[in-house]
Structures are given as structure tokens and as C-alpha cells.
Design an enzyme around this catalytic site. Structure first.
Site, PDB file in Angstrom:
ATOM      1  CE  LYS A  69      -7.159 -23.664  79.655  1.00  0.00           C
ATOM      2  NZ  LYS A  69      -6.941 -22.453  80.455  1.00  0.00           N
TER       3      LYS A  69
HETATM    4  O1  G3P Z   1      -6.079 -21.296  83.278  1.00  0.00           O
HETATM    5  C1  G3P Z   1      -6.061 -22.446  84.052  1.00  0.00           C
HETATM    6  C2  G3P Z   1      -5.385 -22.307  85.385  1.00  0.00           C
HETATM    7  O2  G3P Z   1      -4.065 -21.873  85.201  1.00  0.00           O
HETATM    8  C3  G3P Z   1      -6.141 -21.541  86.419  1.00  0.00           C
HETATM    9  O3  G3P Z   1      -5.387 -21.240  87.550  1.00  0.00           O
HETATM   10  O4  G3P Z   1      -5.054 -19.898  89.563  1.00  0.00           O
HETATM   11  O5  G3P Z   1      -7.377 -20.249  88.698  1.00  0.00           O
HETATM   12  O6  G3P Z   1      -6.122 -22.113  89.766  1.00  0.00           O
HETATM   13  P1  G3P Z   1      -6.033 -20.859  88.954  1.00  0.00           P
END
Ligand code: G3P
Length: 217
Positions: free
Chosen positions: A83
Site C-alpha cells: 500500500k
Molecule cells: O484502510 C483505509 C481506510 O479504509 C481507512 O478507513 O475508517 O480510517 O476512514 P477510515
């Protein structure tokens, strides 16, 4: 549409895997830090349980550092996806890692053109964040619709991972748009099973079952 879990919690991953609906896992530094456990210990456990792609994030800001970390991460398993953040340095790293056969997932994508750039750099996956856009009064799913349309226009085969998912309707909308993958927290995946009429129906069947004479079980 494939279902990924957005977590580094091994118990959640094991549970979803037993449900038979887990196609992969995405992690990020925040999710790993929540486990309170050493990075390599957590990642090795995840890789043992998950057959599908497992995204592991780099933390360097320069291409050289990202490439070095990406190569290290890729050594951990054949299903590792590296990533990389959506920055010019990140796109340099994407080109190099992909040329070495290491798949990349470009993260922190908030605009359609960022997704197009990631695809042009050769990323295998791109992760537009819907929840964080909704959080600032934007329309996260509009981003997914636009990325999908652009990728269709140019027959781009970079896979769209709908990320930063907050609730089951994000999953439904992602599937309606035709996103390749939706990565979601465990709490959202659990909710996908739920419908009040299912619970009501089970209660009714069990009550009626009591009335059946000479039951074999
Ligand atoms: O892993 C990336 C993403 O899904 C993070 O989500 O909930 O931290 O905005 P969030």
C-alpha cells in the site's frame, strides 16, 4: 464484488474467514497500532489465515524508502500487496514495484484524477476513501461512480477498492456501481447479515417446529 476486511485484528479475520465470505484484507498503520502487537508478528499471523490479497502499508515519504519497505513486505508472502500513498514519490515507487511483479494499492485517494494517476503509474489497486469524504459533508460514493466511469472509458484494469466504509449502504452502493472490491470494518461486515424479517422468520419457524410431533432432532 469481493469483500475485504479493513482490519489487523486476527480474531476478526478468522471469524470472517470461517463465514466463507472473506476475499482479502487491507491494513494501515492505524489499524496495526490498535492491536498493540509487534508489526511482523501481526502480519505473519494474518498471512497464515488469508489466502487472498493482504495490503500492507509503507510509511516512508520518499520513493526510495517506499521501494525498500515494499520489497521487504513482499518477501513476507506471495499474496502481499504493498500500500502506497497517493503522492508523486508514491507513484515513482508504484512503477518500480509493479515492474518487479510486486502488486501495489494506492491509498488515500480522494479525487477521480488521483485514481487516474494511480492507474497510469501502473497500480494494481486503487483505494478511494468514501467515509472520510462523507465526514466532511462530501459525497463519497460520487467519487466511486466517477472513478468507475473513467476506468470503463479507458478500459483500465486497475481494481477499485472502496475504502473508508462506514455502513452497509456503502457496501450496497459499491456493488451497484460495480466496484471490484469493498474493504470494510468487521462491524460493517457483521451487519450485512442482518435483517429484522430474517430474525422474525427464524423465531416463527422455531415456534412452529415445537408443534411438530416425533421430531428427529
Ligand atoms: O484502510 C483505509 C481506510 O479504509 C481507512 O478507513 O475508517 O480510517 O476512514 P477510515
Amino acid at each position: 464484488m469481493k469483500f475485504f476486511l479493513d482490519t489487523a485484528d486476527i480474531d476478526q479475520i478468522r471469524t470472517a474467514s470461517e463465514w466463507g465470505i472473506l476475499d482479502g484484507v487491507t491494513t494501515n498503520p492505524t489499524l496495526v497500532s490498535k492491536t498493540g502487537r509487534p508489526f511482523l508478528e501481526v502480519v505473519k499471523e494474518i498471512l497464515k489465515v488469508v489466502d487472498g490479497p493482504v495490503s500492507l502499508e509503507t510509511v516512508s515519504l520518499d520513493a526510495e524508502g517506499m521501494i525498500k519497505e515494499g520489497r521487504m513486505l513482499a518477501e513476507l508472502g506471495e499474496n502481499v500487496v504493498v500500500k502506497i500513498p497517493m503522492t508523486p514519490e508514491g507513484m515513482k515507487a508504484v512503477q518500480v514495484l509493479e515492474s518487479e511483479g510486486i502488486p501495489t494499492n494506492v491509498t488515500l485517494v480522494f479525487s477521480p484524477v488521483q485514481a487516474l494517476i494511480a492507474a497510469k503509474a501502473g497500480a494494481s489497486y486503487v483505494s478511494p476513501f468514501v467515509g472520510r469524504i462523507d465526514d466532511i459533508s462530501g459525497e463519497g460514493m460520487k467519487l466511486i461512480r466517477e472513478v468507475k466511469e473513467i476506468f470503463l472509458n479507458y478500459e483500465i484494469d486497475t481494481q477499485i477498492i472502496v475504502a473508508s466504509v462506514r455502513h452497509p449502504m456503502h457496501v450496497v452502493e459499491a456493488a451497484l456501481i460495480g466496484a471490484d472490491i469493498c474493504t470494510m470494518p468487521f462491524a460493517v461486515m457483521e451487519k450485512l447479515f442482518k435483517h429484522p424479517l430474517t430474525d422474525k422468520g427464524i423465531d416463527l419457524f422455531l415456534k412452529d417446529w415445537e408443534k411438530v410431533p416425533d421430531k428427529p432432532f
